[in-house]
Design a protein around this motif. Structure first.
Motif, PDB file in Angstrom:
ATOM      1  N   PHE A 109      -5.118  -0.407  -5.762  1.00 32.66           N
ATOM      2  CA  PHE A 109      -4.242  -0.431  -4.597  1.00 32.66           C
ATOM      3  C   PHE A 109      -2.939  -1.158  -4.891  1.00 32.66           C
ATOM      4  O   PHE A 109      -1.980  -1.055  -4.142  1.00 32.66           O
ATOM      5  CB  PHE A 109      -4.937  -1.113  -3.417  1.00 32.66           C
TER       6      PHE A 109
ATOM      7  N   PHE B  92      -7.539  -9.350  -7.230  1.00 28.48           N
ATOM      8  CA  PHE B  92      -7.976  -9.187  -5.831  1.00 28.48           C
ATOM      9  C   PHE B  92      -9.443  -9.597  -5.629  1.00 28.48           C
ATOM     10  O   PHE B  92      -9.753 -10.378  -4.727  1.00 28.48           O
ATOM     11  CB  PHE B  92      -7.759  -7.729  -5.411  1.00 28.48           C
TER      12      PHE B  92
ATOM     13  N   PHE C 247     -15.347   2.975  -8.892  1.00 25.10           N
ATOM     14  CA  PHE C 247     -15.255   4.296  -8.260  1.00 25.10           C
ATOM     15  C   PHE C 247     -14.831   5.353  -9.267  1.00 25.10           C
ATOM     16  O   PHE C 247     -14.185   5.062 -10.267  1.00 25.10           O
ATOM     17  CB  PHE C 247     -14.301   4.246  -7.065  1.00 25.10           C
TER      18      PHE C 247
ATOM     19  N   ASN D 170     -24.457  -1.593  -1.967  1.00 26.01           N
ATOM     20  CA  ASN D 170     -23.663  -2.788  -1.675  1.00 26.01           C
ATOM     21  C   ASN D 170     -23.357  -2.931  -0.190  1.00 26.01           C
ATOM     22  O   ASN D 170     -22.474  -3.674   0.207  1.00 26.01           O
ATOM     23  CB  ASN D 170     -22.376  -2.821  -2.519  1.00 26.01           C
TER      24      ASN D 170
ATOM     25  N   VAL E 213     -22.016  -0.996   2.097  1.00 24.31           N
ATOM     26  CA  VAL E 213     -20.887  -0.376   2.792  1.00 24.31           C
ATOM     27  C   VAL E 213     -21.424   0.642   3.804  1.00 24.31           C
ATOM     28  O   VAL E 213     -20.954   0.728   4.925  1.00 24.31           O
ATOM     29  CB  VAL E 213     -19.913   0.294   1.795  1.00 24.31           C
TER      30      VAL E 213
ATOM     31  N   LEU F 141       0.828  -1.209   0.000  1.00 23.60           N
ATOM     32  CA  LEU F 141       0.000   0.000   0.000  1.00 23.60           C
ATOM     33  C   LEU F 141       0.861   1.257   0.000  1.00 23.60           C
ATOM     34  O   LEU F 141       0.583   2.208  -0.720  1.00 23.60           O
ATOM     35  CB  LEU F 141      -0.931   0.003   1.218  1.00 23.60           C
TER      36      LEU F 141
ATOM     37  N   ASN G 168     -11.113 -12.860  -3.523  1.00 26.69           N
ATOM     38  CA  ASN G 168     -12.001 -12.642  -2.379  1.00 26.69           C
ATOM     39  C   ASN G 168     -13.285 -13.447  -2.495  1.00 26.69           C
ATOM     40  O   ASN G 168     -13.934 -13.733  -1.500  1.00 26.69           O
ATOM     41  CB  ASN G 168     -12.356 -11.161  -2.248  1.00 26.69           C
TER      42      ASN G 168
ATOM     43  N   PHE H 204       0.756   4.108  -2.862  1.00 25.69           N
ATOM     44  CA  PHE H 204       0.198   5.420  -2.571  1.00 25.69           C
ATOM     45  C   PHE H 204       1.262   6.516  -2.470  1.00 25.69           C
ATOM     46  O   PHE H 204       0.924   7.688  -2.492  1.00 25.69           O
ATOM     47  CB  PHE H 204      -0.717   5.363  -1.355  1.00 25.69           C
TER      48      PHE H 204
ATOM     49  N   TYR I 114     -13.270  -7.117   0.465  1.00 21.39           N
ATOM     50  CA  TYR I 114     -12.130  -7.125   1.381  1.00 21.39           C
ATOM     51  C   TYR I 114     -12.557  -7.573   2.766  1.00 21.39           C
ATOM     52  O   TYR I 114     -13.560  -7.098   3.290  1.00 21.39           O
ATOM     53  CB  TYR I 114     -11.551  -5.713   1.452  1.00 21.39           C
TER      54      TYR I 114
ATOM     55  N   THR J 264      -7.977   6.094  -6.322  1.00 21.64           N
ATOM     56  CA  THR J 264      -8.356   5.652  -4.982  1.00 21.64           C
ATOM     57  C   THR J 264      -8.766   4.179  -4.995  1.00 21.64           C
ATOM     58  O   THR J 264      -8.736   3.521  -3.971  1.00 21.64           O
ATOM     59  CB  THR J 264      -9.527   6.479  -4.407  1.00 21.64           C
TER      60      THR J 264
ATOM     61  N   VAL K 143     -12.054   6.668   1.022  1.00 15.91           N
ATOM     62  CA  VAL K 143     -12.629   6.187  -0.234  1.00 15.91           C
ATOM     63  C   VAL K 143     -11.966   4.869  -0.640  1.00 15.91           C
ATOM     64  O   VAL K 143     -12.639   3.940  -1.074  1.00 15.91           O
ATOM     65  CB  VAL K 143     -12.470   7.241  -1.358  1.00 15.91           C
ATOM     66  N   SER K 144     -10.646   4.785  -0.478  1.00 13.10           N
ATOM     67  CA  SER K 144      -9.937   3.557  -0.849  1.00 13.10           C
ATOM     68  C   SER K 144     -10.447   2.384  -0.027  1.00 13.10           C
ATOM     69  O   SER K 144     -10.610   1.270  -0.532  1.00 13.10           O
ATOM     70  CB  SER K 144      -8.436   3.711  -0.620  1.00 13.10           C
TER      71      SER K 144
ATOM     72  N   HIS L   7     -13.419   2.079   1.273  1.00 11.01           N
ATOM     73  CA  HIS L   7     -14.740   1.715   0.743  1.00 11.01           C
ATOM     74  C   HIS L   7     -14.611   0.909  -0.545  1.00 11.01           C
ATOM     75  O   HIS L   7     -15.360  -0.041  -0.774  1.00 11.01           O
ATOM     76  CB  HIS L   7     -15.578   2.975   0.465  1.00 11.01           C
ATOM     77  N   ALA L   8     -13.635   1.306  -1.383  1.00 17.97           N
ATOM     78  CA  ALA L   8     -13.439   0.583  -2.642  1.00 17.97           C
ATOM     79  C   ALA L   8     -12.994  -0.848  -2.371  1.00 17.97           C
ATOM     80  O   ALA L   8     -13.442  -1.785  -3.039  1.00 17.97           O
ATOM     81  CB  ALA L   8     -12.418   1.307  -3.510  1.00 17.97           C
ATOM     82  N   LEU L   9     -12.129  -1.031  -1.365  1.00 22.10           N
ATOM     83  CA  LEU L   9     -11.693  -2.382  -1.022  1.00 22.10           C
ATOM     84  C   LEU L   9     -12.862  -3.197  -0.483  1.00 22.10           C
ATOM     85  O   LEU L   9     -13.068  -4.348  -0.878  1.00 22.10           O
ATOM     86  CB  LEU L   9     -10.573  -2.334   0.030  1.00 22.10           C
ATOM     87  N   LEU L  10     -13.647  -2.598   0.415  1.00 24.97           N
ATOM     88  CA  LEU L  10     -14.815  -3.294   0.964  1.00 24.97           C
ATOM     89  C   LEU L  10     -15.743  -3.726  -0.155  1.00 24.97           C
ATOM     90  O   LEU L  10     -16.279  -4.830  -0.150  1.00 24.97           O
ATOM     91  CB  LEU L  10     -15.587  -2.362   1.897  1.00 24.97           C
ATOM     92  N   SER L  11     -15.923  -2.841  -1.133  1.00 23.25           N
ATOM     93  CA  SER L  11     -16.842  -3.128  -2.229  1.00 23.25           C
ATOM     94  C   SER L  11     -16.392  -4.329  -3.043  1.00 23.25           C
ATOM     95  O   SER L  11     -17.184  -4.937  -3.745  1.00 23.25           O
ATOM     96  CB  SER L  11     -16.958  -1.922  -3.166  1.00 23.25           C
ATOM     97  N   ARG L  12     -15.096  -4.638  -2.978  1.00 26.99           N
ATOM     98  CA  ARG L  12     -14.617  -5.800  -3.715  1.00 26.99           C
ATOM     99  C   ARG L  12     -14.403  -6.995  -2.798  1.00 26.99           C
ATOM    100  O   ARG L  12     -13.640  -7.893  -3.107  1.00 26.99           O
ATOM    101  CB  ARG L  12     -13.318  -5.451  -4.444  1.00 26.99           C
TER     102      ARG L  12
ATOM    103  N   TRP M 131      -8.959  11.821   3.379  1.00 31.56           N
ATOM    104  CA  TRP M 131     -10.201  11.602   2.648  1.00 31.56           C
ATOM    105  C   TRP M 131     -10.054  10.439   1.677  1.00 31.56           C
ATOM    106  O   TRP M 131     -10.913   9.569   1.557  1.00 31.56           O
ATOM    107  CB  TRP M 131     -10.574  12.892   1.909  1.00 31.56           C
ATOM    108  N   ARG M 132      -8.917  10.421   0.989  1.00 35.10           N
ATOM    109  CA  ARG M 132      -8.665   9.357   0.013  1.00 35.10           C
ATOM    110  C   ARG M 132      -8.618   7.999   0.674  1.00 35.10           C
ATOM    111  O   ARG M 132      -9.071   7.008   0.113  1.00 35.10           O
ATOM    112  CB  ARG M 132      -7.325   9.599  -0.657  1.00 35.10           C
TER     113      ARG M 132
ATOM    114  N   ARG N 238     -22.022  -8.045  -2.182  1.00 29.45           N
ATOM    115  CA  ARG N 238     -20.884  -7.400  -2.851  1.00 29.45           C
ATOM    116  C   ARG N 238     -20.360  -8.216  -4.012  1.00 29.45           C
ATOM    117  O   ARG N 238     -19.697  -7.684  -4.894  1.00 29.45           O
ATOM    118  CB  ARG N 238     -19.775  -7.110  -1.829  1.00 29.45           C
TER     119      ARG N 238
ATOM    120  N   MET O 153     -15.149  -9.858 -11.230  1.00 29.28           N
ATOM    121  CA  MET O 153     -15.983 -10.465 -10.187  1.00 29.28           C
ATOM    122  C   MET O 153     -17.331 -10.908 -10.743  1.00 29.28           C
ATOM    123  O   MET O 153     -18.116 -11.545 -10.049  1.00 29.28           O
ATOM    124  CB  MET O 153     -16.196  -9.474  -9.036  1.00 29.28           C
TER     125      MET O 153
END
Lengths: 259, 284
Positions: free
Chosen positions: B96, B106, B88, B53, B55, A158, B110, A162, A220, B93, A210-211, A213-218, A206-207, B81, B158
């Protein structure tokens, strides 16, 4: 830093299995530091420079510039080693008298300084070899095989990713500030720099949200697992690496009279 | 009978700092359709997406996936999910990993897929988004348009039922814009449900099956593009512009240069067709 990274992805040894490169760099590094012998250090520097410039195809000017980077620190350390202090004037190649003691250069201290100089450069060249031929994601792959705790590896992954985003953002803020004369005077520069740093942290925070949330959405769930890239081990490479390092070891041990 | 794949009912959500992002939203997304959410910045589009989803958890109201109310336990969220993917807005963002191939892998890993299956998914997603040649490139050396396509491949790998795109065409150059819109069309043709948020009224007008207009956390209008973009009061309240196609069509009609067509022209070509038709009528 950007350039090192660029060469790591485009060099001619990119397709070589990262474990071979990592092993070669680490074993040679240990020999160079551990054997503590001038011939081995010089040999290490030569071998690694050959690998970086000739085998990997890194432009030699760039490589030489990289080697000069640690020179400042190195020379400061060497000065401290070269000069020795004694109450008698015997054995000095060159020296002077200062406040009741003799300060000067002896044959031993000179040899020791040269040895140190090459040992450091040799060790640095090993690390440059790794940095210039192997992208970080490949190094992580090797470390994963070596069972380094996932937490460290994920952090490295990470941070590495970043850093570039952060630098890019900082660059953009700097550009926008300088376009408005933000760095025209010293006072303005301090104010702009303070603004840049504050802004950067706010944005980074802030980023990161969002990052996340993006990981959770996939999907994580606490582990950053990814597929590993396909590399093939080459017996030829392994043989060459083993032979070179064996030679170095024998060379060094023989020089010290151990074998 | 059309099936509603995602529904929200009377949804309220407040951020920690007290901003009321959603104030009683009720809407439904139909399976297989292309739905667009229109609204100014801060209208609540992105907040709503993160409810789709799971979150974000609503303060009040219900989210339903395939008719079933969303439960906020691990098993349900995992299933949700898997089926509702979000691309996004800013790929920087979302991405990763420094390696494109690893980045895309990734999501599939998952889902608990085997290495082999995951590898296949990644290959397929890269092929669909046309980024196979970027597989070994570091993420930070990609152009913005390329990063965007990697972000889309992330989600395609996915294979979700619904894919949500948060302003997919923002900041893209015309060539990347065309590529992304064509890609969206392909994805929809495979039978996936698409939900987009955008400010681009021209895209919304020619692309959407259904449009929902949000303002300050509420739904202020919904319908087919023809209905939405001829409702001047609605456009005015929501702070939206008229698509150029509609504006030109209205002008031509107003000046009496064309006759009213049964359906509004949805593309440049359709408008040219209307014009060409006029020519043959008046000069022949």
């Amino acid at each position: 830093m950007f350039k090192i990274d660029h060469f790591a992805y485009t060099n001619r040894l990119k397709a070589v299995h990262p474990a071979e490169k990592f092993g070669f760099a680490m074993i040679t590094l240990s020999l160079c530091v551990g054997l503590n012998s001038l011939p081995v250090s010089v040999a290490t520097l030569t071998i690694m420079s050959f690998a970086v410039v000739v085998l990997a195809g890194t432009p030699w000017r760039f490589y030489v510039k990289l080697l000069t980077l640690p020179l400042g620190f190195l020379l400061m350390g060497i000065v401290a080693v070269v000069f020795s202090v004694s109450s008698v004037a015997a054995g000095y190649l060159w020296g002077f008298h200062l406040a009741g003691v003799y300060v000067g250069v002896t044959e031993d201290s000179l040899y020791f300084a040269v040895q140190l100089f090459f040992k450091v450069l040799g060790a640095v060249s090993c690390l440059y070899f790794l940095a210039l031929t192997t992208p970080l994601t490949d190094i992580l792959q090797v470390l994963r095989k070596l069972r380094v705790p996932p937490l460290f590896l994920e952090l490295m992954m990470l941070i590495y990713r970043f850093i570039f985003v952060l630098l890019e953002t900082a660059g953009r803020i700097h550009l926008s500030q300088s376009s408005r004369w933000g760095y025209a005077t010293i006072t303005a520069s301090y104010r702009s720099l303070a603004g840049l740093i504050a802004n950067l942290f706010a944005r980074a925070y802030w980023r990161s949200q969002v990052s996340f949330h993006a990981l959770l959405s996939r999907g994580y769930t606490g582990r950053l697992e990814v597929l590993e890239s396909d590399y093939r081990l080459s017996w030829k490479n392994i043989t060459v690496i083993t032979a070179v390092d064996m030679l170095l070891a024998v060379f060094g041990l023989y020089g010290r009279g151990i074998i | 009978m059309t099936e509603k794949i995602l529904e929200v009912e009377d949804l309220y959500f407040k951020y920690e700092d007290g901003t009321e992002a959603l104030r009683g939203i009720t809407l439904a997304i139909e399976r297989g359709k292309k739905t667009i959410l229109l609204g100014a910045n801060g209208a609540g589009k992105s907040t709503l997406f993160l409810h789709f989803n799971g979150v974000y958890r609503p303060e009040r109201g219900v989210v339903r996936f395939q008719g079933e109310p969303v439960k906020y336990n691990n098993a349900f969220l995992k299933k949700l999910r898997k089926n509702v993917g979000i691309v996004f807005q800013d790929p920087d963002t979302q991405l990763f990993s420094a390696n494109v191939f690893q980045e895309i892998s990734f999501g599939p890993l998952n889902l608990g897929l085997s290495q082999e299956e995951a590898r296949q998914r990644v290959e397929q997603a890269m092929a669909e988004t046309g980024i196979t040649h970027l597989r070994d490139r570091p993420t930070h050396l990609l152009s913005y348009g390329e990063k965007k396509r990697v972000a889309i491949a992330d989600i395609l790998a996915m294979q979700p039922e619904v894919i949500i795109f948060d302003e997919p065409t923002a900041w893209l150059d015309p060539a990347s814009h065309r590529q992304v819109v064509a890609l969206l069309e392909d994805i929809n043709r495979q039978g996936r449900t698409l939900v987009l948020s955008t400010h681009d009224v021209d895209l919304a007008y020619s692309w959407a099956d259904y449009i929902i207009v949000l303002k300050e956390g509420r739904v202020v209008g919904e319908g087919t593009p023809e209905i939405i973009f001829r409702n001047d009061t609605l456009l005015e309240t929501a702070g939206l512009a008229k698509p150029w196609l509609v504006e030109v069509y209205d002008q031509l009609l107003h000046k009496g240069w064309i006759r009213e067509t049964e359906q509004l022209p949805r593309s440049k070509e359709e408008l040219f067709h209307v014009l060409g038709h006029r020519k043959t009528v008046s000069f022949a």
